[in-house]
Scaffold this active site. Structure first.
Site, short mmCIF file in Angstrom:
data_model
loop_
_atom_site.label_atom_id
_atom_site.label_comp_id
_atom_site.label_asym_id
_atom_site.label_seq_id
_atom_site.Cartn_x
_atom_site.Cartn_y
_atom_site.Cartn_z
N ALA A 53 0.84 -1.20 0.00
CA ALA A 53 0.00 0.00 0.00
C ALA A 53 0.88 1.25 0.00
CB ALA A 53 -0.90 -0.01 1.23
N GLY A 68 -0.26 -5.36 0.44
CA GLY A 68 -1.46 -5.24 -0.38
C GLY A 68 -1.28 -5.86 -1.76
N GLU A 105 -2.00 -9.38 -1.41
CA GLU A 105 -3.44 -9.56 -1.22
C GLU A 105 -4.20 -9.51 -2.55
OE1 GLU A 105 -4.51 -8.01 3.15
OE2 GLU A 105 -3.19 -6.64 2.10
N GLU A 151 3.51 -5.63 6.89
CA GLU A 151 2.66 -4.69 7.65
C GLU A 151 3.05 -4.58 9.12
OE1 GLU A 151 0.05 -5.92 4.19
OE2 GLU A 151 1.57 -6.84 5.45
#
Length: 697
Positions: free
Chosen positions: A90, A136, A139, A159
């Protein structure tokens, strides 16, 4: 046959499907269709060299998915058009300064909905992953039905390093696909894995080379690809009691690394899996709430700040490194490790010493170090080939940079320089790794003092990222610029400092360690003192740190700083001199305050006898903030953020507190000053608040 695009980027040629139209409708994506009716969706974030996920990109992805739902291609390939990799996670900028849990949850809910739609597409979808696929990005790949990795791919969920856990469905999809006993530790530690490991875990279905991507995609879309299937054990993990038992084991494992009060994210992830691991919809929902709650914690916000401090310090390096050959003089603990690090970073290194034994020891340590960090045996061999023993100091003549790391004695260093200087080539830089001798004193005997500067590395070199780049008022600015670029090129973080006793980091650390010695004088047990620092969040206590650094070095630096700052520093106890005289120097001699075996302190039986008090913690910690304010006021460093970064990256100062100045700001400057005043009344002048607090913001 559709026109193939082979995107030649540096040495990487990416198979990206058909050539997209120049003007396509999307800003960050290219969508094409090949002769077999397979759609190729390329992530290509505008204006950046790496893909990151941000709100606007996710919004655009939503539009792309709407188009795909209408078109119903025979298959879907998701790929990155960037040379650097798939998606690096992200965009951390979006997280800065978040304070409203509800707003974060709404925002993450929107992103969840898009990823859920990607997963629900009724076409065979395959992510083709090269380079970094993190957070992300992973993901997104997990929302595809299949994953194909190029050999150089790296996967991970970093993260936790930002005080968070995965937040785009990763906690659910990863633990359903991969045995949670392997999936959970990866999310809890933030470690990355390579393509082979990802295949063995069942995270990817196939590993291939770039030139075979076309065929691998055909196999995937047609159903010929042998898919990784979750193991039969995964069904067992949907049983609550099994998760309860494993979760308690995970909690005690996490507790060894960091307490929940300092780092809540790992514990929140374990709770999430324990409570909801058997129920996909409930876990996806709970993940959003848990992620949002973590995002606004001081830990997450401070770790996000540290992430940006690192980026800011990388920029201080600039680019255009001209240094290819480094000559290191002194193959002791520091010199040998600096040489090994530089050779590991693709530089040619010659290593000189008066005796052959230290050189041999340094090369053996280097071989062990390379063996741990370099995955290929050929890479280990190449690194060792670049690290050349140089008893005759022939390397001086050709070196672009000479790093002197001989013992901290002024006359010895000056003697070394006298022998060196006539042999150095024009334009070469002479750097000293001194931690205690001012450059003003070292330059007096030099013919060309403008080429002298300090490159002060920290021990252990491979773990602490900071290098203080020290200039005196006669240092040539061009040489300084080249030295900063060199530090960046060897993957370290430069801190430009003016030459002054202790520079920044040692000046901040010395009162911390000397205060601990005074506490020993007061008959406080060493384990209680170390426990006080750890309770605050330091990676190791001051007594263990003194052993690690070397008690002789602590003594030298302490004496040097006291000669300059007098009673602003704790006095050095006489018994410490005796200990050093007896050769009990800490880690390097096997005995200091602790007994050391294989580079580790034996702290067994070292359970703190009593709970450390708040006053003890203040006595150790607040002088560091006080010194940092003084260094700003004196202009030794010119930026408060960089001071915080330097102390974190040079000493391991509790990262979740955001650095010694950020800690003072959070605690409240008035509170810090009044606490220092109270300590001054009780213990003496060494706690006097610096005048800089009056103007500190």
């Amino acid at each position: 046959m559709d026109s193939q695009i082979m995107n030649v980027l540096g040495d990487r040629v990416l198979e990206l499907g058909p050539e997209p139209d120049a003007g396509g409708p999307y800003k960050n994506f290219k969508l094409t269709r090949d002769g077999d009716g397979v759609a190729w969706l390329l992530f290509d974030r505008e204006g950046t060299s790496a893909n990151t996920l941000s709100a606007d990109l996710i919004e655009e992805l939503d539009k792309v998915i709407t188009e795909l739902e209408g078109q119903r291609p025979t298959g879907l390939v998701i790929r990155s058009a960037k040379k650097s990799g798939f998606i690096a996670g992200a965009d951390v900028n979006a997280f800065r300064g978040a304070t409203d849990v509800g707003a974060v949850e709404t925002e993450i809910g929107r992103a969840h909905a898009v990823i859920d739609r990607l997963e629900a597409l009724r076409v065979p979808s395959v992510a083709v992953v090269h380079g970094f696929c993190l957070g992300g990005g992973l993901e997104v790949a997990l929302a595809c039905q299949m994953r194909i990795a190029i050999e150089d791919a790296r996967f991970g969920f970093p993260e936790v390093m930002l005080g968070l856990h995965p937040g785009l469905g990763g906690t659910v999809r990863f633990t359903q696909l991969v045995n949670p006993m392997q999936a959970m530790p990866l999310m809890l530690t933030g470690k990355t894995i390579d393509a082979r490991k990802a295949k063995s875990l069942g995270l990817v279905d196939a590993v291939t080379q770039e030139r075979h991507v076309r065929n691998a995609v055909k196999d995937a879309v047609s159903g010929r690809l042998k898919r990784a299937r979750p193991g039969f054990l995964n069904a067992v993990f949907s049983l609550g009691p099994v998760r309860g038992f494993l979760a308690s084991r995970m909690r005690s494992e996490a507790g060894k690394a960091a307490p929940e009060t300092h780092y809540p994210a790992p514990y929140a992830l374990i709770d999430l899996w324990e409570k909801h691991g058997g129920d996909r919809a409930a876990m996806l929902n709970a993940e959003k709430a848990s992620f949002a709650k973590l995002m606004v914690t001081p830990t997450a916000q401070n770790l996000i700040r540290v992430f940006f401090l690192r980026e800011q310090m990388k920029k201080l390096a600039g680019d255009g490194n001209k240094i290819e050959h480094v000559h290191v003089i002194g193959a002791g603990a520091m010199g040998g490790d600096i040489a090994a690090w530089c050779a590991g970073q693709n530089l040619r290194v010659t290593l000189a010493d008066m005796k052959p034994e230290p050189i041999a020891g340094a090369i053996k340590r280097a071989a062990d170090f390379y063996g741990k960090i370099l995955r290929k045996r050929t890479a280990v061999r190449d690194a060792l080939d670049r690290l050349m023993p140089d008893m005759q100091a022939e390397g001086v003549r050709n070196a672009d940079l000479i790093i002197e790391a001989v013992p901290e004695k002024l006359e010895l260093k000056q003697k070394v320089y006298a022998g060196l200087e006539p042999k150095m080539k024009p334009g070469a830089i002479l750097a000293t790794n001194t931690s205690s001798i001012p450059l003003q004193d070292l330059r007096t005997t030099l013919e060309k003092p403008e080429r002298l500067l300090g490159l002060h590395f920290f021990n252990p070199v491979s773990r602490l990222q900071l290098v203080e780049v020290v200039s005196h008022d006669g240092t040539d600015p061009q040489f300084l610029k080249e030295a900063l670029a060199f530090v960046g090129a060897i993957d370290r973080l430069p801190l430009p400092v003016k030459s002054s006793p202790g520079f920044l980091v040692n000046r901040a650390l010395t009162p911390y360690m000397l205060e601990a010695m005074l506490m020993l004088d007061e008959k406080i047990d060493k384990t209680v003192i170390d426990a006080a620092a750890k309770k605050f969040g330091m990676p190791m206590g001051p007594i263990e740190l003194a052993d690690q650094v070397g008690l002789d070095i602590c003594l030298d630096v302490g004496d040097m700083l006291r000669s300059k700052f007098g009673d602003l520093l704790p006095s050095t106890p006489a018994w410490l001199r005796d200990k050093v005289a007896r050769g009990e120097l800490g880690r390097k001699t096997g005995k200091g305050f602790y007994t050391w075996k294989d580079g580790k302190a034996d702290t067994s039986g070292a359970l703190a006898m009593s709970e450390p008090s708040a006053e003890m913690i203040d006595r150790l910690i607040l002088p560091m903030s006080n010194v940092c304010v003084a260094c700003l006021r004196e202009g030794i460093v010119d930026n408060a953020d960089v001071v915080d970064g330097a102390v974190i990256f040079g000493t391991g100062y509790a990262p979740f507190r955001g650095g010694p100045l950020n800690y003072a700001r959070t605690r409240g400057v008035e509170n810090v000053v009044s606490t220092l005043d109270a300590l001054t009344d009780k213990f003496g002048g060494r706690f006097t608040p610096d005048a800089g607090w009056e103007t500190f913001k």
